[in-house]
Design a protein around this motif. Structure first.
Motif, mmCIF file in Angstrom:
data_model
loop_
_atom_site.group_PDB
_atom_site.id
_atom_site.type_symbol
_atom_site.label_atom_id
_atom_site.label_comp_id
_atom_site.label_asym_id
_atom_site.label_seq_id
_atom_site.Cartn_x
_atom_site.Cartn_y
_atom_site.Cartn_z
ATOM 1 N N ASP A 78 -68.102 16.532 -0.447
ATOM 2 C CA ASP A 78 -67.992 15.187 0.135
ATOM 3 C C ASP A 78 -66.614 14.958 0.738
ATOM 4 O O ASP A 78 -66.475 14.274 1.761
ATOM 5 N N VAL A 79 -65.588 15.485 0.089
ATOM 6 C CA VAL A 79 -64.203 15.355 0.555
ATOM 7 C C VAL A 79 -63.506 16.688 0.296
ATOM 8 O O VAL A 79 -63.699 17.288 -0.758
ATOM 9 N N VAL A 80 -62.725 17.161 1.251
ATOM 10 C CA VAL A 80 -61.971 18.400 1.061
ATOM 11 C C VAL A 80 -60.625 18.068 0.417
ATOM 12 O O VAL A 80 -59.767 17.453 1.040
ATOM 13 N N SER A 81 -60.468 18.475 -0.827
ATOM 14 C CA SER A 81 -59.185 18.333 -1.519
ATOM 15 C C SER A 81 -58.420 19.646 -1.443
ATOM 16 O O SER A 81 -57.320 19.712 -0.901
ATOM 17 N N GLY A 82 -59.006 20.710 -2.000
ATOM 18 C CA GLY A 82 -58.455 22.041 -1.859
ATOM 19 C C GLY A 82 -59.031 22.714 -0.630
ATOM 20 O O GLY A 82 -60.240 22.659 -0.385
ATOM 21 N N VAL A 83 -58.168 23.353 0.153
ATOM 22 C CA VAL A 83 -58.566 23.886 1.461
ATOM 23 C C VAL A 83 -59.196 25.266 1.302
ATOM 24 O O VAL A 83 -58.603 26.172 0.711
ATOM 25 N N GLY A 84 -60.404 25.407 1.823
ATOM 26 C CA GLY A 84 -61.094 26.686 1.787
ATOM 27 C C GLY A 84 -60.827 27.524 3.021
ATOM 28 O O GLY A 84 -59.900 27.257 3.801
ATOM 29 N N TYR A 85 -61.653 28.534 3.203
ATOM 30 C CA TYR A 85 -61.512 29.423 4.354
ATOM 31 C C TYR A 85 -62.056 28.760 5.613
ATOM 32 O O TYR A 85 -62.800 27.784 5.567
ATOM 33 N N VAL A 128 -52.842 25.830 0.183
ATOM 34 C CA VAL A 128 -52.168 26.276 1.401
ATOM 35 C C VAL A 128 -51.005 27.222 1.093
ATOM 36 O O VAL A 128 -50.715 28.144 1.850
ATOM 37 N N ASN A 129 -50.354 27.024 -0.050
ATOM 38 C CA ASN A 129 -49.079 27.696 -0.287
ATOM 39 C C ASN A 129 -49.119 28.917 -1.198
ATOM 40 O O ASN A 129 -48.134 29.655 -1.256
ATOM 41 N N HIS A 130 -50.185 29.139 -1.937
ATOM 42 C CA HIS A 130 -50.188 30.277 -2.859
ATOM 43 C C HIS A 130 -51.608 30.555 -3.341
ATOM 44 O O HIS A 130 -52.541 29.794 -3.052
ATOM 45 N N ARG A 131 -51.761 31.614 -4.090
ATOM 46 C CA ARG A 131 -53.081 32.006 -4.603
ATOM 47 C C ARG A 131 -53.646 30.919 -5.517
ATOM 48 O O ARG A 131 -52.961 30.365 -6.362
ATOM 49 N N THR A 132 -54.934 30.634 -5.323
ATOM 50 C CA THR A 132 -55.625 29.616 -6.103
ATOM 51 C C THR A 132 -56.964 30.165 -6.578
ATOM 52 O O THR A 132 -57.705 30.780 -5.807
ATOM 53 N N SER A 133 -57.256 29.962 -7.851
ATOM 54 C CA SER A 133 -58.570 30.268 -8.403
ATOM 55 C C SER A 133 -59.122 29.004 -9.048
ATOM 56 O O SER A 133 -58.406 28.011 -9.220
ATOM 57 N N TYR A 134 -60.406 29.046 -9.413
ATOM 58 C CA TYR A 134 -61.048 27.870 -9.992
ATOM 59 C C TYR A 134 -61.786 28.221 -11.276
ATOM 60 O O TYR A 134 -62.315 29.332 -11.425
ATOM 61 N N TRP A 135 -61.820 27.263 -12.183
ATOM 62 C CA TRP A 135 -62.557 27.382 -13.442
ATOM 63 C C TRP A 135 -63.622 26.285 -13.486
ATOM 64 O O TRP A 135 -63.331 25.103 -13.295
ATOM 65 N N HIS A 164 -52.320 31.252 2.200
ATOM 66 C CA HIS A 164 -53.637 30.771 1.737
ATOM 67 C C HIS A 164 -54.416 31.925 1.117
ATOM 68 O O HIS A 164 -54.574 32.978 1.724
ATOM 69 N N ASP A 165 -54.887 31.730 -0.113
ATOM 70 C CA ASP A 165 -55.588 32.810 -0.815
ATOM 71 C C ASP A 165 -56.441 32.213 -1.924
ATOM 72 O O ASP A 165 -56.041 32.158 -3.084
ATOM 73 N N VAL A 166 -57.624 31.716 -1.560
ATOM 74 C CA VAL A 166 -58.577 31.280 -2.574
ATOM 75 C C VAL A 166 -59.229 32.551 -3.122
ATOM 76 O O VAL A 166 -59.964 33.236 -2.419
ATOM 77 N N TYR A 167 -58.930 32.860 -4.385
ATOM 78 C CA TYR A 167 -59.167 34.197 -4.915
ATOM 79 C C TYR A 167 -60.495 34.354 -5.652
ATOM 80 O O TYR A 167 -61.375 35.086 -5.227
ATOM 81 N N ARG A 168 -60.640 33.669 -6.765
ATOM 82 C CA ARG A 168 -61.816 33.847 -7.607
ATOM 83 C C ARG A 168 -62.269 32.495 -8.167
ATOM 84 O O ARG A 168 -61.511 31.535 -8.254
ATOM 85 N N VAL A 169 -63.537 32.473 -8.575
ATOM 86 C CA VAL A 169 -64.109 31.345 -9.297
ATOM 87 C C VAL A 169 -64.727 31.906 -10.573
ATOM 88 O O VAL A 169 -65.599 32.779 -10.500
#
Length: 237
Positions: A144-151, A123-130, A162-167
């Motif tokens: 099954d459960v939303v932990s990190g919030v998507g679009y 919610v608060n800053h850019r997030t990417s995933y590995w 909110h900025d889910v950037y890259r995977v």
């Protein structure tokens, strides 16, 4: 010098921070951490790297550059001045992440980490995933459960940072267009069809590039940063 798949993954993680400037980088995991350090040593010298407790560290991870105690991290987090790279257990096409449990939250079949900082991070800053193992068990139609919030879950001021950037995965780099995941690039030797086969939802595979390989200088730096070759044990050829 020949680059391994692990080397390519580290460079892809480094590229996550390109253009970020003077923000707090919070990579979780050995390959994202190597990527952040490589970015700082090459094209993003102003990145701030923490020891995860209270200190800001130089490239050698022993020289102290500043003090950032836990309570002050929230001043950074709340203003979008951070880029975190988290892991996932499940991820859907809209970037919703699950690290909490498998199955219904009330009666899970497997307990995982819990929500941790995932809601606040996303919610608060850019997030990417590995994702070290790209598979249909990870890339699911619905988490099954939303932990990190998507679009498509935030409206108005609540989503201004909110900025889910890259995977980044062991196969490819993925991004988002209009809140839906698409394939950005495949790692050398991987086809878009292979990535789509290992993804549990339809994936836009048009206009796909190839993830860049590290330069000779980057390979030299990686051997200095990771002399024991831990990255090669996390991502196999």
């Amino acid at each position: 010098m020949k680059a391994s798949r692990a080397d390519v993954c580290v460079v892809a993680c480094a590229e996550l921070f390109r253009g970020d400037g003077e923000i707090l980088a919070s990579p979780m995991g050995s390959i994202p951490a190597l990527g952040a350090r490589l970015a700082r040593l090459t094209f993003e010298p102003d990145l701030l790297i923490s020891d995860g407790e209270a200190l800001l560290l130089a490239d050698d991870l022993s020289t102290v550059e500043g003090w950032l105690p836990y309570r002050k991290v929230f001043d950074v987090v709340a203003h979008g001045s951070r880029h975190v790279v988290m892991g996932v257990n499940q991820l859907d096409r809209h970037g919703n992440q699950n690290i909490s449990c498998i199955g219904q939250h009330a009666r899970p079949t497997r307990q995982l980490l819990g929500f941790r900082g995932a809601p606040g991070n996303t919610v608060n800053h850019r997030t990417s995933y590995w994702v070290p193992r790209h598979s249909r068990r990870v890339f699911v139609d619905a988490v099954d459960v939303v932990s990190g919030v998507g679009y498509h879950r935030l409206d108005g001021p609540a989503g201004r940072f909110h900025d889910v950037y890259r995977v980044v995965t062991n196969l490819a780099v993925l991004g988002f267009v209009d809140g839906t995941m698409r394939l950005v690039s495949t790692h050398p030797g991987v086809t878009p069809e292979e990535v789509a086969e290992q993804t549990g939802f339809p994936l836009d595979t048009t206009d796909v590039g190839t993830t860049r390989t590290p330069t000779d200088e980057e390979l030299r730096l990686l051997d200095e940063l990771d002399p024991d070759g831990r990255r090669h044990r996390e991502v196999m050829e």
